[in-house]
Design a protein around this motif. Structure first.
Motif, PDB file in Angstrom:
ATOM      1  N   GLY A  35     -44.615 -13.450  28.236  1.00 12.74           N
ATOM      2  CA  GLY A  35     -44.281 -12.801  27.104  1.00 12.74           C
ATOM      3  C   GLY A  35     -44.406 -11.291  27.011  1.00 12.74           C
ATOM      4  N   ALA A  49     -41.927 -11.074  22.069  1.00 11.49           N
ATOM      5  CA  ALA A  49     -41.134 -12.089  22.645  1.00 11.49           C
ATOM      6  C   ALA A  49     -41.749 -13.128  23.587  1.00 11.49           C
ATOM      7  CB  ALA A  49     -39.730 -11.835  23.245  1.00 11.49           C
ATOM      8  N   ILE A  51     -41.590 -16.433  26.561  1.00 12.45           N
ATOM      9  CA  ILE A  51     -40.592 -17.546  27.275  1.00 12.45           C
ATOM     10  C   ILE A  51     -41.275 -18.419  27.785  1.00 12.45           C
ATOM     11  CG2 ILE A  51     -40.202 -15.837  29.214  1.00 12.45           C
ATOM     12  CD1 ILE A  51     -37.473 -16.972  29.663  1.00 12.45           C
ATOM     13  N   ASN A  56     -37.528 -21.802  27.179  1.00  7.32           N
ATOM     14  CA  ASN A  56     -37.236 -21.547  25.583  1.00  7.32           C
ATOM     15  C   ASN A  56     -38.093 -20.383  25.325  1.00  7.32           C
ATOM     16  OD1 ASN A  56     -36.262 -24.341  25.397  1.00  7.32           O
ATOM     17  ND2 ASN A  56     -38.177 -25.196  24.756  1.00  7.32           N
ATOM     18  N   THR A  57     -37.423 -19.675  24.465  1.00  6.34           N
ATOM     19  CA  THR A  57     -37.618 -18.411  24.094  1.00  6.34           C
ATOM     20  C   THR A  57     -38.253 -18.140  22.405  1.00  6.34           C
ATOM     21  OG1 THR A  57     -35.209 -17.972  23.690  1.00  6.34           O
ATOM     22  CG2 THR A  57     -36.152 -17.392  25.790  1.00  6.34           C
ATOM     23  N   ASN A  58     -38.911 -17.276  22.003  1.00  2.78           N
ATOM     24  CA  ASN A  58     -39.220 -17.055  20.763  1.00  2.78           C
ATOM     25  C   ASN A  58     -39.255 -15.534  20.479  1.00  2.78           C
ATOM     26  OD1 ASN A  58     -39.748 -19.525  19.193  1.00  2.78           O
ATOM     27  ND2 ASN A  58     -41.274 -19.734  20.938  1.00  2.78           N
ATOM     28  N   TYR A  59     -38.889 -15.062  19.349  1.00  2.00           N
ATOM     29  CA  TYR A  59     -38.691 -13.659  19.199  1.00  2.00           C
ATOM     30  C   TYR A  59     -39.288 -13.221  17.791  1.00  2.00           C
ATOM     31  CZ  TYR A  59     -35.362 -13.289  23.066  1.00  2.00           C
ATOM     32  OH  TYR A  59     -34.647 -13.459  24.519  1.00  2.00           O
ATOM     33  N   THR A  68     -33.929  -9.124  24.711  1.00  2.21           N
ATOM     34  CA  THR A  68     -33.800 -10.459  25.354  1.00  2.21           C
ATOM     35  C   THR A  68     -34.729 -10.427  26.419  1.00  2.21           C
ATOM     36  OG1 THR A  68     -31.277 -10.454  24.939  1.00  2.21           O
ATOM     37  CG2 THR A  68     -32.144 -11.771  26.620  1.00  2.21           C
ATOM     38  N   ILE A  69     -35.649 -11.630  26.338  1.00  2.00           N
ATOM     39  CA  ILE A  69     -36.422 -11.862  27.413  1.00  2.00           C
ATOM     40  C   ILE A  69     -35.885 -12.922  28.284  1.00  2.00           C
ATOM     41  CG2 ILE A  69     -37.592 -13.798  26.145  1.00  2.00           C
ATOM     42  CD1 ILE A  69     -40.425 -12.753  27.275  1.00  2.00           C
ATOM     43  N   SER A  70     -36.333 -12.540  29.756  1.00  2.00           N
ATOM     44  CA  SER A  70     -35.960 -13.474  30.649  1.00  2.00           C
ATOM     45  C   SER A  70     -37.185 -13.404  31.967  1.00  2.00           C
ATOM     46  CB  SER A  70     -34.422 -13.318  31.452  1.00  2.00           C
ATOM     47  OG  SER A  70     -34.771 -11.850  32.126  1.00  2.00           O
ATOM     48  N   ARG A  71     -36.874 -14.588  32.534  1.00  2.00           N
ATOM     49  CA  ARG A  71     -37.934 -14.591  33.663  1.00  2.00           C
ATOM     50  C   ARG A  71     -37.463 -15.171  35.018  1.00  2.00           C
ATOM     51  NH1 ARG A  71     -42.167 -18.968  31.733  1.00  2.00           N
ATOM     52  NH2 ARG A  71     -42.765 -18.969  34.139  1.00  2.00           N
TER      53      ARG A  71
END
Length: 115
Positions: A35, A49, A51, A56-59, A68-71
């Motif tokens: 994050g 944020a 992930i 699953n994500t939290n902001y 927007t978070i991604s991995r």
């Protein structure tokens, strides 16, 4: 030991976009969260944020709908796409990795939103 290296910070005008990247290396097992935190001058560090390993994500409320978070698990990387940036988003952004109860931090990358 775990190492985190952030990149992608810089100066952007209000309303602009930036994409932060963070690459993790070292002794990393399969289940971990990644994050971003940020710390503005004179303020406490806050979660931006997160992930989870399953996606699953939290902001933070302040960035919902804009960030927007991604991995990429294969590359052990996490990204933060930041759109519609505001001056109040100015801060040092830190990448984190949470694994087996331990939190690892990157050194931070400066994001400045100013005209």
């Amino acid at each position: 030991q775990v190492q985190l290296v952030e990149s992608g910070g810089g100066l952007v005008q209000p309303g602009g976009s930036l994409r932060l990247s963070c690459a993790a290396s070292g002794s990393i097992f399969s289940i971990y969260a990644m994050g971003w935190y940020r710390q503005a001058p004179g303020k406490q560090r806050e979660l931006v944020a997160l992930i989870a390993s399953g996606g699953n994500t939290n902001y933070a409320d302040s960035v919902k709908g804009r960030f927007t978070i991604s991995r990429d698990n294969a590359k052990k990387m996490v990204f933060l796409q930041m759109n519609s940036l505001k001056p109040e988003d100015t801060a040092v952004y830190y990448c984190i990795l949470v694994m087996r109860g331990n939190v690892y931090w990157g050194q931070g990358t400066q994001v400045t939103v100013s005209s």
